[in-house]
Design a protein around this motif. Structure first.
Motif, PDB file in Angstrom:
ATOM      1  N   GLU A  68      -6.883   4.510   0.340  1.00 38.15           N
ATOM      2  CA  GLU A  68      -6.718   3.844   1.870  1.00 38.15           C
ATOM      3  C   GLU A  68      -6.882   3.890   2.525  1.00 38.15           C
ATOM      4  O   GLU A  68      -6.817   3.371   3.810  1.00 38.15           O
ATOM      5  N   LEU A  69      -6.470   5.758   3.013  1.00 38.08           N
ATOM      6  CA  LEU A  69      -6.946   5.699   5.185  1.00 38.08           C
ATOM      7  C   LEU A  69      -8.481   5.764   4.983  1.00 38.08           C
ATOM      8  O   LEU A  69      -8.238   6.022   6.568  1.00 38.08           O
ATOM      9  N   ALA A  70      -9.342   6.145   4.098  1.00 36.30           N
ATOM     10  CA  ALA A  70     -10.715   6.317   3.904  1.00 36.30           C
ATOM     11  C   ALA A  70     -11.152   4.175   4.556  1.00 36.30           C
ATOM     12  O   ALA A  70     -11.793   4.117   4.818  1.00 36.30           O
ATOM     13  N   GLY A  71     -10.104   3.388   4.435  1.00 31.21           N
ATOM     14  CA  GLY A  71     -10.627   2.010   3.997  1.00 31.21           C
ATOM     15  C   GLY A  71     -11.282   1.646   2.819  1.00 31.21           C
ATOM     16  O   GLY A  71     -11.880   0.773   3.486  1.00 31.21           O
ATOM     17  N   LYS A  79       1.168  -0.885   0.104  1.00 31.72           N
ATOM     18  CA  LYS A  79       0.168  -0.155  -0.394  1.00 31.72           C
ATOM     19  C   LYS A  79       0.628   1.335  -0.040  1.00 31.72           C
ATOM     20  O   LYS A  79       1.779   1.707   0.786  1.00 31.72           O
ATOM     21  N   LEU A  80       0.539   2.099  -0.710  1.00 33.84           N
ATOM     22  CA  LEU A  80       0.980   3.737  -0.588  1.00 33.84           C
ATOM     23  C   LEU A  80       1.063   4.474   0.842  1.00 33.84           C
ATOM     24  O   LEU A  80       2.527   4.440   1.550  1.00 33.84           O
TER      25      LEU A  80
END
Length: 240
Positions: free
Chosen positions: A237-240, A2-3
């Motif tokens: 990504e951070l938001a899932g 992942k980033l």
């Protein structure tokens, strides 16, 4: 992968953050307007790529703003146009004024909140200082070809970057090398075992434009068509 796995993004600048192909086409116009035969945009860029990479191999210690005048003269010779050295030098000085891509500043501003941002550029300190004023962020490391005494894709440039970042506590596994050029950046990233992200600015065009053909295509871990696409992917990504 992942980033968000990475601590640092290491960037190529010209071609990735700065629209160097647009800058080249504009900067070469006083020359190309005098060429007697028809040249396509890619004819111009591919010829520039050849003379630039050749000059970088033969004159690795030359500053980028000193190297570009040689490229201009070689192009003039190939196209049968008589130019003065002053015209050649004017082209060399133009690179500091080339514009950022429209999405670059917003994307970097976002990414700066989540990563260390580092520059590994094939330019000199004076030329990069002009670009830096257009990019809108403070970089945590700036490593130029002038600092290293060679040009990418030389191993020396990546050795230097990794050694400098190690002093900041950033190891190879913490780095995502982010660039457009397969020749200058992704091939050596593969060689050094660096995770890499292809910013495919030429996704709607054929060929390699202002960079040399890398031969066998390097592999990459991520691909986005713009820096903003990369920033949005990280947000997702951070938001899932």
């Amino acid at each position: 992968m992942k980033l968000s796995d990475f601590k640092a993004l290491t960037f190529d600048v010209y071609g990735t953050l700065i629209d160097w192909e647009g800058g080249m086409i504009t900067g070469l116009k006083p020359l190309t307007d005098r060429v007697s035969h028809s040249l396509t945009r890619d004819d111009i860029l591919e010829a520039h790529a050849f003379y630039e990479s050749t000059s970088q191999r033969y004159s690795p210690a030359k500053k980028y703003y000193e190297l570009l005048p040689v490229v201009y003269r070689r192009l003039a010779e190939e196209w049968g146009v008589e130019v003065t050295w002053e015209e050649c030098e004017a082209y060399g000085m133009s690179a500091r004024h080339w514009h950022a891509f429209d999405d670059t500043i917003e994307a970097l501003t976002y990414l700066k909140k989540h990563f260390k941002l580092v520059v590994l550029t094939n330019t000199d300190n004076l030329t990069f200082s002009g670009a830096n004023t257009r990019l809108g962020v403070h970089f945590d490391g700036v490593y130029t070809a002038e600092d290293v005494g060679s040009y990418k894709p030389a191993d020396r440039n990546f050795d230097y970057m990794l050694e400098m970042l190690a002093r900041q506590g950033i190891e190879k596994g913490d780095i995502l090398h982010t660039a457009e050029s397969m020749f200058h950046d992704h091939a050596p990233a593969n060689k050094f075992g660096l995770a890499n992200c292809w910013i495919y600015r030429r996704h709607d065009k054929e060929g390699f434009g202002a960079t040399m053909n890398p031969g066998e295509m390097p592999t990459y871990n991520f691909r986005f068509n713009s820096m903003m696409d990369m920033a949005k992917a990280h947000q997702a990504e951070l938001a899932g």
